[in-house]
Design a protein around this motif. Structure first.
Motif, PDB file in Angstrom:
ATOM      1  N   SER A 122      12.992  -0.173   0.185  1.00 36.75           N
ATOM      2  CA  SER A 122      12.638  -0.845  -1.064  1.00 36.75           C
ATOM      3  C   SER A 122      13.927  -1.267  -1.737  1.00 36.75           C
ATOM      4  O   SER A 122      14.883  -0.491  -1.795  1.00 36.75           O
ATOM      5  CB  SER A 122      11.873   0.092  -2.007  1.00 36.75           C
ATOM      6  OG  SER A 122      10.620   0.397  -1.476  1.00 36.75           O
ATOM      7  N   TYR A 176       8.266  -0.247 -10.460  1.00 34.62           N
ATOM      8  CA  TYR A 176       6.981   0.044  -9.826  1.00 34.62           C
ATOM      9  C   TYR A 176       6.279   0.993 -10.787  1.00 34.62           C
ATOM     10  O   TYR A 176       6.699   2.117 -10.995  1.00 34.62           O
ATOM     11  CB  TYR A 176       7.197   0.705  -8.469  1.00 34.62           C
ATOM     12  CG  TYR A 176       6.002   0.723  -7.538  1.00 34.62           C
ATOM     13  CD1 TYR A 176       4.725   0.379  -7.953  1.00 34.62           C
ATOM     14  CD2 TYR A 176       6.165   1.096  -6.217  1.00 34.62           C
ATOM     15  CE1 TYR A 176       3.653   0.392  -7.081  1.00 34.62           C
ATOM     16  CE2 TYR A 176       5.091   1.126  -5.327  1.00 34.62           C
ATOM     17  CZ  TYR A 176       3.839   0.777  -5.770  1.00 34.62           C
ATOM     18  OH  TYR A 176       2.780   0.808  -4.903  1.00 34.62           O
ATOM     19  N   ARG A 191       4.157  -4.016  -9.834  1.00 35.74           N
ATOM     20  CA  ARG A 191       5.268  -3.777  -8.916  1.00 35.74           C
ATOM     21  C   ARG A 191       6.134  -5.024  -8.794  1.00 35.74           C
ATOM     22  O   ARG A 191       5.642  -6.095  -8.465  1.00 35.74           O
ATOM     23  CB  ARG A 191       4.712  -3.395  -7.543  1.00 35.74           C
ATOM     24  CG  ARG A 191       5.771  -3.034  -6.563  1.00 35.74           C
ATOM     25  CD  ARG A 191       5.200  -2.479  -5.282  1.00 35.74           C
ATOM     26  NE  ARG A 191       6.291  -1.921  -4.489  1.00 35.74           N
ATOM     27  CZ  ARG A 191       6.141  -1.303  -3.354  1.00 35.74           C
ATOM     28  NH1 ARG A 191       4.940  -1.157  -2.840  1.00 35.74           N
ATOM     29  NH2 ARG A 191       7.179  -0.827  -2.707  1.00 35.74           N
ATOM     30  N   ASP A 235       9.482  -5.439  -6.860  1.00 32.72           N
ATOM     31  CA  ASP A 235      10.591  -5.081  -5.989  1.00 32.72           C
ATOM     32  C   ASP A 235      10.373  -5.793  -4.664  1.00 32.72           C
ATOM     33  O   ASP A 235       9.441  -6.579  -4.528  1.00 32.72           O
ATOM     34  CB  ASP A 235      10.699  -3.551  -5.812  1.00 32.72           C
ATOM     35  CG  ASP A 235       9.506  -2.952  -5.096  1.00 32.72           C
ATOM     36  OD1 ASP A 235       8.365  -3.304  -5.450  1.00 32.72           O
ATOM     37  OD2 ASP A 235       9.700  -2.120  -4.193  1.00 32.72           O
ATOM     38  N   TYR A 283      15.393  -2.689  -5.302  1.00 33.81           N
ATOM     39  CA  TYR A 283      15.147  -2.909  -6.727  1.00 33.81           C
ATOM     40  C   TYR A 283      16.370  -3.576  -7.338  1.00 33.81           C
ATOM     41  O   TYR A 283      17.449  -3.001  -7.340  1.00 33.81           O
ATOM     42  CB  TYR A 283      14.878  -1.581  -7.443  1.00 33.81           C
ATOM     43  CG  TYR A 283      13.547  -0.979  -7.092  1.00 33.81           C
ATOM     44  CD1 TYR A 283      12.444  -1.191  -7.901  1.00 33.81           C
ATOM     45  CD2 TYR A 283      13.387  -0.213  -5.946  1.00 33.81           C
ATOM     46  CE1 TYR A 283      11.206  -0.653  -7.577  1.00 33.81           C
ATOM     47  CE2 TYR A 283      12.156   0.332  -5.618  1.00 33.81           C
ATOM     48  CZ  TYR A 283      11.079   0.116  -6.433  1.00 33.81           C
ATOM     49  OH  TYR A 283       9.856   0.644  -6.106  1.00 33.81           O
TER      50      TYR A 283
END
Length: 157
Positions: free
Chosen positions: A111, A119, A66, A68, A113
């Motif tokens: 979240s 992810y 992951r 982010d 990005y």
């Protein structure tokens, strides 16, 4: 008080969840809710943290899985997003009534990005946990498929 979803949408949503294991509602959020949520995320960019995997004391940053950033939406922030709170409360109630799921609470986070963030394939429900019976994604962007941001759902079979 009127539900966030009308009866036809509710039936379609829970039929899809029962039959396929997932459902999608497009453009359900009001423009006001999307605008407020995006403004809140942007106003709190400095508070985003590198996302972690795991739970409790086992949480760790694993960039191979992951990459982010997240910002957990706690109650004071959620009060400023009444439409989002209402959506989650309605989905929780309807999940108990229609799917007989023991949904007692919900957790929310933003979240973020950046280019190249990802992810990997994962389960939202931690092994051995009774939490996270449902996952709800609320997108605040207008990415085209060629720009990335694709959600892939992997079913058990």
């Amino acid at each position: 008080m009127e539900n966030f979803l009308n009866s036809v949408e509710t039936q379609e949503l829970f039929s899809s969840l029962s039959e396929r294991g997932f459902a999608q509602l497009k453009n359900k959020a009001t423009q006001e809710l999307a605008t407020r949520a995006l403004a809140m995320a942007r106003a709190n960019l400095k508070d985003f943290n590198q996302a972690k995997i795991g739970q409790g004391n086992e949480k760790s940053r694993v960039e191979e899985i992951r990459k982010d950033q997240t910002l957990w939406i706690e109650e004071p922030m959620l009060r400023n997003l009444p439409g989002l709170k209402r959506l989650y409360e309605d989905l929780s109630l309807l999940s108990r009534e229609k799917l007989y799921l023991p949904v007692k609470s919900y957790e929310c986070h933003f979240s973020l990005y950046q280019d190249g963030d990802f992810y990997r394939r994962h389960r939202d429900r931690h092994k051995g946990s009774t939490h996270r019976l449902l996952t709800v994604l609320f997108y605040l962007n207008d990415l085209l498929p060629k720009q990335g941001g694709a959600l892939r759902i992997f079913m058990e079979n």
